[in-house]
Design a protein around this motif. Structure first.
Motif, PDB file in Angstrom:
ATOM      1  N   ASP A 130      42.020  39.965  31.822  1.00 14.06           N
ATOM      2  CA  ASP A 130      40.838  40.716  32.271  1.00 14.06           C
ATOM      3  C   ASP A 130      41.126  42.215  32.229  1.00 14.06           C
ATOM      4  O   ASP A 130      40.304  43.021  31.777  1.00 14.06           O
ATOM      5  CB  ASP A 130      40.453  40.308  33.698  1.00 14.06           C
ATOM      6  CG  ASP A 130      39.657  39.016  33.744  1.00 14.06           C
ATOM      7  OD1 ASP A 130      39.224  38.540  32.673  1.00 14.06           O
ATOM      8  OD2 ASP A 130      39.472  38.470  34.851  1.00 14.06           O
ATOM      9  N   HIS A 131      42.298  42.570  32.725  1.00 17.42           N
ATOM     10  CA  HIS A 131      42.726  43.977  32.762  1.00 17.42           C
ATOM     11  C   HIS A 131      42.807  44.531  31.341  1.00 17.42           C
ATOM     12  O   HIS A 131      42.293  45.614  31.046  1.00 17.42           O
ATOM     13  CB  HIS A 131      44.088  44.059  33.456  1.00 17.42           C
ATOM     14  CG  HIS A 131      44.475  45.435  33.875  1.00 17.42           C
ATOM     15  ND1 HIS A 131      45.444  45.674  34.824  1.00 17.42           N
ATOM     16  CD2 HIS A 131      44.040  46.665  33.491  1.00 17.42           C
ATOM     17  CE1 HIS A 131      45.584  46.974  34.989  1.00 17.42           C
ATOM     18  NE2 HIS A 131      44.749  47.589  34.191  1.00 17.42           N
ATOM     19  N   ALA A 139      39.218  41.728  37.151  1.00 16.79           N
ATOM     20  CA  ALA A 139      40.675  41.776  37.320  1.00 16.79           C
ATOM     21  C   ALA A 139      41.043  42.214  38.733  1.00 16.79           C
ATOM     22  O   ALA A 139      41.926  41.621  39.364  1.00 16.79           O
ATOM     23  CB  ALA A 139      41.283  42.732  36.301  1.00 16.79           C
ATOM     24  N   ALA A 140      40.355  43.239  39.238  1.00 16.10           N
ATOM     25  CA  ALA A 140      40.650  43.735  40.585  1.00 16.10           C
ATOM     26  C   ALA A 140      40.427  42.648  41.634  1.00 16.10           C
ATOM     27  O   ALA A 140      41.211  42.504  42.582  1.00 16.10           O
ATOM     28  CB  ALA A 140      39.794  44.960  40.897  1.00 16.10           C
ATOM     29  N   GLN A 141      39.357  41.865  41.475  1.00 17.84           N
ATOM     30  CA  GLN A 141      39.074  40.784  42.418  1.00 17.84           C
ATOM     31  C   GLN A 141      40.189  39.737  42.398  1.00 17.84           C
ATOM     32  O   GLN A 141      40.604  39.231  43.450  1.00 17.84           O
ATOM     33  CB  GLN A 141      37.736  40.130  42.086  1.00 17.84           C
ATOM     34  CG  GLN A 141      37.295  39.083  43.109  1.00 17.84           C
ATOM     35  CD  GLN A 141      37.231  39.620  44.529  1.00 17.84           C
ATOM     36  OE1 GLN A 141      36.582  40.631  44.795  1.00 17.84           O
ATOM     37  NE2 GLN A 141      37.919  38.964  45.458  1.00 17.84           N
ATOM     38  N   ASN A 163      48.755  46.894  39.773  1.00 18.38           N
ATOM     39  CA  ASN A 163      47.659  46.504  38.888  1.00 18.38           C
ATOM     40  C   ASN A 163      46.304  46.577  39.592  1.00 18.38           C
ATOM     41  O   ASN A 163      45.294  46.966  38.991  1.00 18.38           O
ATOM     42  CB  ASN A 163      47.895  45.095  38.349  1.00 18.38           C
ATOM     43  CG  ASN A 163      49.030  45.037  37.347  1.00 18.38           C
ATOM     44  OD1 ASN A 163      49.459  46.060  36.828  1.00 18.38           O
ATOM     45  ND2 ASN A 163      49.525  43.842  37.081  1.00 18.38           N
ATOM     46  N   LEU A 164      46.293  46.200  40.864  1.00 18.69           N
ATOM     47  CA  LEU A 164      45.054  46.288  41.637  1.00 18.69           C
ATOM     48  C   LEU A 164      44.573  47.739  41.705  1.00 18.69           C
ATOM     49  O   LEU A 164      43.397  48.033  41.469  1.00 18.69           O
ATOM     50  CB  LEU A 164      45.272  45.734  43.046  1.00 18.69           C
ATOM     51  CG  LEU A 164      44.119  45.937  44.040  1.00 18.69           C
ATOM     52  CD1 LEU A 164      42.830  45.298  43.534  1.00 18.69           C
ATOM     53  CD2 LEU A 164      44.493  45.373  45.409  1.00 18.69           C
ATOM     54  N   LEU A 165      45.489  48.648  42.006  1.00 16.55           N
ATOM     55  CA  LEU A 165      45.125  50.066  42.094  1.00 16.55           C
ATOM     56  C   LEU A 165      44.692  50.606  40.735  1.00 16.55           C
ATOM     57  O   LEU A 165      43.741  51.389  40.638  1.00 16.55           O
ATOM     58  CB  LEU A 165      46.299  50.878  42.636  1.00 16.55           C
ATOM     59  CG  LEU A 165      46.592  50.703  44.136  1.00 16.55           C
ATOM     60  CD1 LEU A 165      47.941  51.297  44.489  1.00 16.55           C
ATOM     61  CD2 LEU A 165      45.493  51.353  44.980  1.00 16.55           C
ATOM     62  N   ALA A 166      45.395  50.176  39.667  1.00 13.26           N
ATOM     63  CA  ALA A 166      45.053  50.648  38.319  1.00 13.26           C
ATOM     64  C   ALA A 166      43.643  50.227  37.935  1.00 13.26           C
ATOM     65  O   ALA A 166      42.871  51.018  37.377  1.00 13.26           O
ATOM     66  CB  ALA A 166      46.066  50.111  37.314  1.00 13.26           C
TER      67      ALA A 166
END
Length: 357
Positions: A130-131, A139-141, A163-166
């Motif tokens: 997803d990212h 992706a964040a979810q 990765n969450l922050l990105a």
């Protein structure tokens, strides 16, 4: 146990001498005693095993995994294809395709991974896909879910937090706010770096600059703890310095920004993205100065090997700079072609039509 191995369906089994069976047994024992992080040594043992029996499926599978650990993805894919291991190593094959920027192919292979496989690894690779495809909200979810499920752990995975922050850089404020809340208490230089990127996105230059200084300190500490060599530390610091230079530029200190970017390029960082961003931002700073040098830089940044390392937003900025640079060099026809290509690829952007005008 090792005496009969089928080389191909329908062929006679490969018969090994007792001496070769003993050699393979010893090598398997040697392999089991090597640290899993020592991929070079494990790969060497696998190669010895395959000299004795080129069709040894166990050795081939272990070799593929260690090639992946060494980022030698093309070699790993070649073995999977030649030995028909696409089913046996479906997850590894999907991961290789992901790292080769073949996201659609990777998803198709990942869908064939059996239910008894490591479902957590499958879920994480889906999030990374997803990212990669810039489906940032999805992706964040997923990353947020991984962290929430790991809240009881003393040390959640820093890579997931990064990765969450990105991804949150490209999401709404609610998503980015939730990302900050989940990660803000963890002192890790990668997390600190992405926190600074969020502040940059919000145009909080002073706060971002302060956080990037903290990031440099945390990176130096990590280098000691992880026993990095000088090149590894330099590469990480170059990535931080590219962001520092951008903040300096936005704060009006163009001279310091330019000097820092030139220093980064002299160090020849391993990160293709860091080099590309540094070159692009130098072009922006130089404006009408050194147009020929800027033209060489923009051609490099636009090349296929570099281009696929950039996000869609970064590629748009590079295309816009290329068009404006061609205009300043008096290459009107080339500028017009660049603008038309830009408008075709990014029809919602108004930069192409403005440059054409």
């Amino acid at each position: 146990f090792f005496s009969l191995l089928m080389s191909k369906a329908g062929e006679k089994p490969l018969e090994l001498s007792q001496n070769k069976v003993k050699q393979l047994g010893k090598l398997f024992l040697d392999l089991s005693n090597v640290d899993e992080d020592d991929s070079d040594k494990r790969l060497g043992i696998c190669n010895q095993m395959l000299k004795i029996n080129p069709n040894d499926q166990d050795a081939l599978q272990v070799k593929v995994v260690n090639l992946i650990n060494l980022s030698r993805y093309d070699e790993a894919e070649a073995i999977i294809t030649a030995a028909n291991l696409q089913e046996a190593l479906a997850f590894e094959y999907a991961y290789i395709l992901y790292r080769q920027n073949k996201a659609a192919d990777a998803r198709a292979v990942l869908a064939t991974v059996t239910a008894d496989s490591n479902q957590e690894a499958v879920a994480h690779l889906n999030a990374q896909l997803d990212h990669k495809e810039e489906k940032f909200t999805s992706a964040a979810q997923k990353y947020k879910t991984f962290l929430e499920e790991a809240m009881d752990e003393e040390d959640p995975d820093p890579e997931v937090m990064c990765n969450l922050l990105a991804c949150s850089l490209y999401c709404d404020r609610a998503t980015s706010g939730a990302a900050v809340e989940l990660t803000k208490q963890h002192q890790h230089y990668d997390i600190c770096f992405n926190m600074a990127c969020l502040l940059i996105e919000q145009q909080k230059w002073v706060e971002a600059n302060a956080l990037l200084k903290d990031c440099t300190r945390l990176c130096a500490t990590a280098a000691k703890d992880l026993e990095w060599d000088e090149k590894q530390l330099q590469d990480e610091l170059c990535i931080i310095d590219v962001q520092k230079a951008y903040v300096m530029q936005q704060m009006g200190d163009s001279t310091s920004s330019k000097n820092m970017l030139e220093d980064v390029l002299k160090k020849k960082p391993s990160s293709v993205q860091a080099t590309a961003v540094a070159e692009n931002n130098l072009i922006s700073l130089n404006k009408d100065k050194g147009l020929f040098d800027s033209y060489k830089k923009i051609k490099h940044v636009s090349s296929g090997s570099v281009d696929n390392k950039l996000t869609a937003g970064q590629r748009l900025a590079v295309r816009c700079n290329s068009a404006m640079l061609l205009l300043r060099m008096g290459k009107v026809d080339a500028c017009r072609s660049a603008c038309e290509a830009l408008m075709h690829q990014w029809p919602l952007s108004d930069i192409g039509p403005l440059t054409m005008a």
